[in-house]
Write a protein that holds these residues in place. Structure first.
Motif, PDB file in Angstrom:
ATOM      1  N   ASP A  64       5.606   5.091  15.262  1.00 60.18           N
ATOM      2  CA  ASP A  64       6.456   5.665  14.679  1.00 60.18           C
ATOM      3  C   ASP A  64       7.950   6.079  15.103  1.00 60.18           C
ATOM      4  O   ASP A  64       8.752   5.826  14.186  1.00 60.18           O
ATOM      5  N   GLU A  65       8.070   6.344  16.417  1.00 63.09           N
ATOM      6  CA  GLU A  65       9.436   6.390  16.912  1.00 63.09           C
ATOM      7  C   GLU A  65      10.077   5.173  16.700  1.00 63.09           C
ATOM      8  O   GLU A  65      11.377   5.140  16.299  1.00 63.09           O
ATOM      9  N   GLY A  66       9.470   3.991  17.006  1.00 62.45           N
ATOM     10  CA  GLY A  66      10.081   2.716  16.763  1.00 62.45           C
ATOM     11  C   GLY A  66      10.537   2.451  15.478  1.00 62.45           C
ATOM     12  O   GLY A  66      11.635   1.903  15.203  1.00 62.45           O
ATOM     13  N   ARG A  67       9.698   2.942  14.484  1.00 65.21           N
ATOM     14  CA  ARG A  67      10.012   2.692  13.043  1.00 65.21           C
ATOM     15  C   ARG A  67      11.250   3.590  12.776  1.00 65.21           C
ATOM     16  O   ARG A  67      12.387   2.909  12.107  1.00 65.21           O
ATOM     17  N   ARG A  68      11.360   4.797  13.282  1.00 65.94           N
ATOM     18  CA  ARG A  68      12.760   5.487  12.930  1.00 65.94           C
ATOM     19  C   ARG A  68      13.938   4.862  13.543  1.00 65.94           C
ATOM     20  O   ARG A  68      14.965   4.896  13.052  1.00 65.94           O
ATOM     21  N   GLU A  69      13.632   4.344  14.977  1.00 58.70           N
ATOM     22  CA  GLU A  69      14.812   3.900  15.740  1.00 58.70           C
ATOM     23  C   GLU A  69      15.207   2.576  14.837  1.00 58.70           C
ATOM     24  O   GLU A  69      16.407   2.271  14.571  1.00 58.70           O
ATOM     25  N   PHE A  70      14.509   1.783  14.415  1.00 61.13           N
ATOM     26  CA  PHE A  70      14.545   0.502  13.803  1.00 61.13           C
ATOM     27  C   PHE A  70      15.219   1.067  12.306  1.00 61.13           C
ATOM     28  O   PHE A  70      16.358   0.236  11.845  1.00 61.13           O
ATOM     29  N   GLN A  71      14.931   1.899  11.481  1.00 60.36           N
ATOM     30  CA  GLN A  71      15.551   2.255  10.329  1.00 60.36           C
ATOM     31  C   GLN A  71      16.943   2.872  10.641  1.00 60.36           C
ATOM     32  O   GLN A  71      17.725   2.635   9.615  1.00 60.36           O
ATOM     33  N   ASP A  72      17.354   3.581  11.608  1.00 55.64           N
ATOM     34  CA  ASP A  72      18.350   4.014  12.395  1.00 55.64           C
ATOM     35  C   ASP A  72      19.274   2.618  12.290  1.00 55.64           C
ATOM     36  O   ASP A  72      20.515   2.713  11.895  1.00 55.64           O
ATOM     37  N   TRP A  73      18.731   1.598  13.163  1.00 52.52           N
ATOM     38  CA  TRP A  73      19.602   0.677  13.252  1.00 52.52           C
ATOM     39  C   TRP A  73      20.073  -0.224  11.969  1.00 52.52           C
ATOM     40  O   TRP A  73      21.232  -0.448  11.908  1.00 52.52           O
ATOM     41  N   LEU A  74      19.038  -0.242  11.107  1.00 54.03           N
ATOM     42  CA  LEU A  74      18.978  -0.668   9.888  1.00 54.03           C
ATOM     43  C   LEU A  74      20.113  -0.261   8.864  1.00 54.03           C
ATOM     44  O   LEU A  74      21.095  -0.887   8.308  1.00 54.03           O
ATOM     45  N   LEU A  75      20.148   1.219   8.867  1.00 50.34           N
ATOM     46  CA  LEU A  75      21.075   1.816   8.211  1.00 50.34           C
ATOM     47  C   LEU A  75      22.699   1.947   8.719  1.00 50.34           C
ATOM     48  O   LEU A  75      23.279   1.507   8.017  1.00 50.34           O
TER      49      LEU A  75
END
Length: 191
Positions: A85-96
């Protein structure tokens, strides 16, 4: 005209010329200072953009997630799902952040594909975990194979995005430097 008024007029012309030269020097100095500040700001923005493109960041975000679901299945430890879940959030932050900095159609198209492929990867992770919890081992293997294929495609797209964006950032920096040199030359030449 008498010599006293001629002398006074000469003094006024000299003072006006000196004032004009000083004013011109101040304006040129302010212009050069402003150009320098703009150049430093542009360099800082480019450095920030290039830091975002640090290949290791996006690849690590993807690769770390690869093992979290499998680690959960091997250990039963829910901590690995929290890591996922944390990795998902970090990836979404990177993508944004990458979307905010994307300037070209090609960059935006790659980010759209990365975003949609990542969504499908995330759905496969969820399906694999659900299959594991329902003890459907054959489905777990199918989802794991799909995850592996999607992850490889995501890595390829991310690598392509990094190359494309880095090339764009270098072009923008080069253009900004050319513009700054031209503007500086014009400012100095016109003074």
């Amino acid at each position: 005209m008498d010599s006293s008024s001629s002398s006074s007029l000469t003094k006024q012309i000299v003072v006006a010329s000196v004032v004009s030269i000083v004013a011109l020097a101040i304006v040129c100095g302010l212009g050069l200072s402003s150009l320098r500040r703009m150049s430093l700001q542009n360099d800082a923005e480019m450095a920030q953009r290039l830091a975002l493109l640090d290949e290791s960041e996006v690849f690590q975000l993807l690769l770390y997630q690869k093992g979290f679901a499998v680690d959960f299945m091997f250990t039963g430890d829910e901590r690995w799902l929290r890591e996922l879940d944390e990795g998902r959030r970090e990836f979404q932050d990177w993508l944004l952040e990458a979307r905010r900095n994307a300037d070209t159609v090609e960059e935006n198209q790659l980010l759209d594909r990365i975003g949609s492929d990542y969504q499908r990867l995330d759905e496969e992770h969820a399906a694999m975990i659900a299959s594991f919890r329902q003890n459907e081992q054959s489905q777990v293997r199918v989802h794991h194979q799909r995850i592996f294929a999607r992850l490889n495609e995501l890595l390829r797209l991310s690598e392509q995005f990094v190359r494309t964006s880095a090339a764009q950032a270098r072009r923008e920096r080069s253009e900004a430097q050319r513009t700054m040199r031209r503007d500086t030359a014009l400012l100095i030449g016109s003074s």
